[in-house]
Design a protein around this motif. Structure first.
Motif, PDB file in Angstrom:
ATOM      1  N   GLN A  39       8.762  -2.232 -11.781  1.00 54.70           N
ATOM      2  CA  GLN A  39      10.059  -1.600 -12.143  1.00 54.70           C
ATOM      3  C   GLN A  39      10.106  -0.586 -13.248  1.00 54.70           C
ATOM      4  O   GLN A  39      10.442   0.496 -13.356  1.00 54.70           O
ATOM      5  N   ASN A  40       9.137  -1.081 -14.227  1.00 57.55           N
ATOM      6  CA  ASN A  40       8.997   0.023 -15.433  1.00 57.55           C
ATOM      7  C   ASN A  40       8.091   1.297 -15.014  1.00 57.55           C
ATOM      8  O   ASN A  40       8.842   2.338 -15.502  1.00 57.55           O
ATOM      9  N   GLU A  41       7.189   1.183 -14.075  1.00 59.69           N
ATOM     10  CA  GLU A  41       6.558   2.241 -13.903  1.00 59.69           C
ATOM     11  C   GLU A  41       7.467   3.279 -12.809  1.00 59.69           C
ATOM     12  O   GLU A  41       7.290   4.411 -12.660  1.00 59.69           O
ATOM     13  N   SER A 148       7.732   5.259  -3.333  1.00 54.64           N
ATOM     14  CA  SER A 148       6.941   6.224  -3.892  1.00 54.64           C
ATOM     15  C   SER A 148       5.423   5.662  -4.481  1.00 54.64           C
ATOM     16  O   SER A 148       4.468   6.461  -4.751  1.00 54.64           O
ATOM     17  N   PHE A 149       5.511   4.373  -4.444  1.00 50.69           N
ATOM     18  CA  PHE A 149       4.036   3.705  -4.694  1.00 50.69           C
ATOM     19  C   PHE A 149       3.087   2.939  -3.691  1.00 50.69           C
ATOM     20  O   PHE A 149       3.632   3.073  -2.659  1.00 50.69           O
ATOM     21  N   GLY A 150       2.087   3.159  -4.118  1.00 48.06           N
ATOM     22  CA  GLY A 150       0.834   2.686  -3.122  1.00 48.06           C
ATOM     23  C   GLY A 150      -0.261   2.061  -3.866  1.00 48.06           C
ATOM     24  O   GLY A 150      -0.111   1.960  -5.346  1.00 48.06           O
ATOM     25  N   TYR A 151      -1.360   1.566  -3.454  1.00 45.94           N
ATOM     26  CA  TYR A 151      -2.156   0.782  -4.096  1.00 45.94           C
ATOM     27  C   TYR A 151      -3.563   0.745  -3.115  1.00 45.94           C
ATOM     28  O   TYR A 151      -3.354   1.098  -1.939  1.00 45.94           O
ATOM     29  N   THR A 161      -3.007   3.777  -0.304  1.00 43.75           N
ATOM     30  CA  THR A 161      -1.991   3.653   0.919  1.00 43.75           C
ATOM     31  C   THR A 161      -0.844   3.373   0.292  1.00 43.75           C
ATOM     32  O   THR A 161      -0.231   2.370  -0.299  1.00 43.75           O
ATOM     33  N   GLY A 162       0.393   4.283   0.777  1.00 40.98           N
ATOM     34  CA  GLY A 162       1.542   3.803   0.447  1.00 40.98           C
ATOM     35  C   GLY A 162       2.201   2.657   1.247  1.00 40.98           C
ATOM     36  O   GLY A 162       1.685   2.320   2.261  1.00 40.98           O
ATOM     37  N   LEU A 163       3.495   1.992   0.524  1.00 37.50           N
ATOM     38  CA  LEU A 163       3.970   0.823   1.061  1.00 37.50           C
ATOM     39  C   LEU A 163       4.185   1.072   2.716  1.00 37.50           C
ATOM     40  O   LEU A 163       4.779   2.060   3.366  1.00 37.50           O
ATOM     41  N   LEU A 181      -0.811   3.919  -7.767  1.00 40.13           N
ATOM     42  CA  LEU A 181      -0.427   5.141  -7.965  1.00 40.13           C
ATOM     43  C   LEU A 181       1.018   5.461  -7.357  1.00 40.13           C
ATOM     44  O   LEU A 181       1.443   4.957  -6.378  1.00 40.13           O
ATOM     45  N   ALA A 182       1.703   6.313  -8.237  1.00 33.69           N
ATOM     46  CA  ALA A 182       2.965   6.517  -7.791  1.00 33.69           C
ATOM     47  C   ALA A 182       3.131   8.324  -7.529  1.00 33.69           C
ATOM     48  O   ALA A 182       2.328   8.977  -8.173  1.00 33.69           O
TER      49      ALA A 182
END
Length: 389
Positions: A39-41, A148-151, A161-163, A181-182
């Motif tokens: 949530q912070n990111e 917007s996030f992936g890992y 890879t995004g969600l 990464l976002a």
């Protein structure tokens, strides 16, 4: 009573249950920490998107850029109001938040308005637990951050890879699992479907403002026609072409036209008019220009030159009769004539009279005596004609 063996069994079972509970509580607390980090990111990523929108015109001014030299820092996002509170420089497991952006594609131009700003934000270190990449924790952070996030996973770790597999990107940390990464994606870079308030993009189609008003406009330039039911201006109205109005064009100072100002043929001499200084063309299409004047306290359309428009003069070379043509009077005007003497010769006891025969055209004589006398005498005069309204 319980035997010693039974008591030992009970104590061992209680210890196992306590251990499981501790592990479950620790896992729950770690999940909470991962969620808070995600949530912070997400807050930082949203602020970065706002910063790109606010600085979009400057970013694309030079066209495509592989790597923007000075992307914003977290402190820049805070001081410029995109972040409401200061944020730590990096995640709780160490390292820093890295921001990188580019302008593309390589063929875009600022004038065409087809440039996009792409950015990524990521921790400089992968998430680890006990020195081992924590794939589960990275997933929890990405889930809390949003679409917007992936890992990066263990397999194919060089790709983020995004969600739900919505997008992929190169892993900026290399072939490393648990990197987070976002990115802003392809549609949230300031180049949106909305009209940008900084003027960075030109319109690509006709606009319909649905009958609402535009206020506080500084300059209004038009290459084509400006049509309006009413035009009110406190300054100058300048037009290099036609200005067409259904009713009234009102200006506080000057209306300037590069070619001509056209008026509708709506007026007629001696008929009622709306307001002093209003102007119109005669309704017979003759081109006579009328102004609204107060005549004997009544507003009436009258020729700008007044109730008599003088058209020319004819020399009267002698008194034996000279033909004087009448003017063609527009808008129902009545032709008239005035004769002024220049030189005469007569009996000193007689009087000089300029006899005018006809109502237009006329024949002018210089006679000796009363108006009914037909004794022609030598002399010269000038006949001036006019139209009376």
């Amino acid at each position: 009573m319980f035997s010693i063996v039974e008591m030992v069994v009970v104590l061992v079972a209680a210890a196992l249950m306590t251990t499981v509970a501790i592990k479950e509580d620790a896992a729950k607390r770690r999940a909470q920490v991962m969620t808070a980090e995600g949530q912070n990111e997400a807050v930082i990523n949203s602020a970065l998107s706002d910063w790109v929108t606010n600085n979009y015109a400057t970013l694309i001014a030079g066209g495509p850029v592989a790597v923007v030299a000075s992307p914003p820092t977290l402190n820049d996002l805070f001081t410029q109001g995109n972040l409401k509170q200061p944020h730590a420089a990096g995640p709780f497991w160490g390292g820093s938040y890295v921001i990188s952006m580019s302008v593309g594609p390589a063929t875009c131009t600022a004038s065409a308005g087809d440039c996009h700003v792409t950015y990524v934000m990521y921790p400089s270190k992968p998430l680890t637990r006990g020195g081992v990449p924590d794939i589960v924790g990275a997933s929890q952070i990405a889930q809390a951050g949003g679409n917007s996030f992936g890992y990066s996973k263990t397999q194919n770790a060089g790709t983020i890879t995004g969600l739900n597999g919505a997008w992929t990107a190169n892993n900026p940390l290399g072939n490393v699992p648990a990197a987070i990464l976002a990115t802003n994606g392809p549609t949230s870079d300031g180049n949106s479907v909305y009209i940008r308030r900084d003027g960075a993009l030109t319109w690509t189609g006709d606009q319909n403002v649905n009958h609402v008003s535009l206020h506080n406009v500084h300059d209004l330039d038009a290459e084509g026609t400006v049509s309006a039911a009413n035009v009110g201006a406190t300054g100058a109205v300048a037009a290099s072409g036609a200005v067409a109005a259904g009713t009234t064009v009102t200006a506080g100072t000057t209306v300037t036209a590069g070619t001509t100002i056209g008026m509708g043929s709506v007026g007629w001499p001696r008929t009622a008019c709306p307001a002093v200084n209003a102007m119109a063309g005669a309704s017979d299409g003759s081109g006579l220009v009328l102004s609204c004047q107060k005549v004997s306290g009544v507003l009436q359309w009258m020729p700008i030159g007044g109730p008599k428009l003088w058209y020319g003069y004819t020399a009267i070379p002698d008194g034996n009769g000279t033909f004087v043509p009448n003017p063609v009077c527009p808008a129902g005007g009545t032709p008239g004539i005035v004769v002024s003497g220049q030189s005469t010769y007569t009996d000193p006891t007689a009087s000089i009279h300029y006899r005018v025969d006809g109502t237009g055209p006329w024949t002018v004589y210089i006679v000796d005596g009363s108006p009914g006398d037909n004794t022609v005498i030598p002399g010269t005069a000038v006949a001036t004609t006019y139209c009376s309204y």
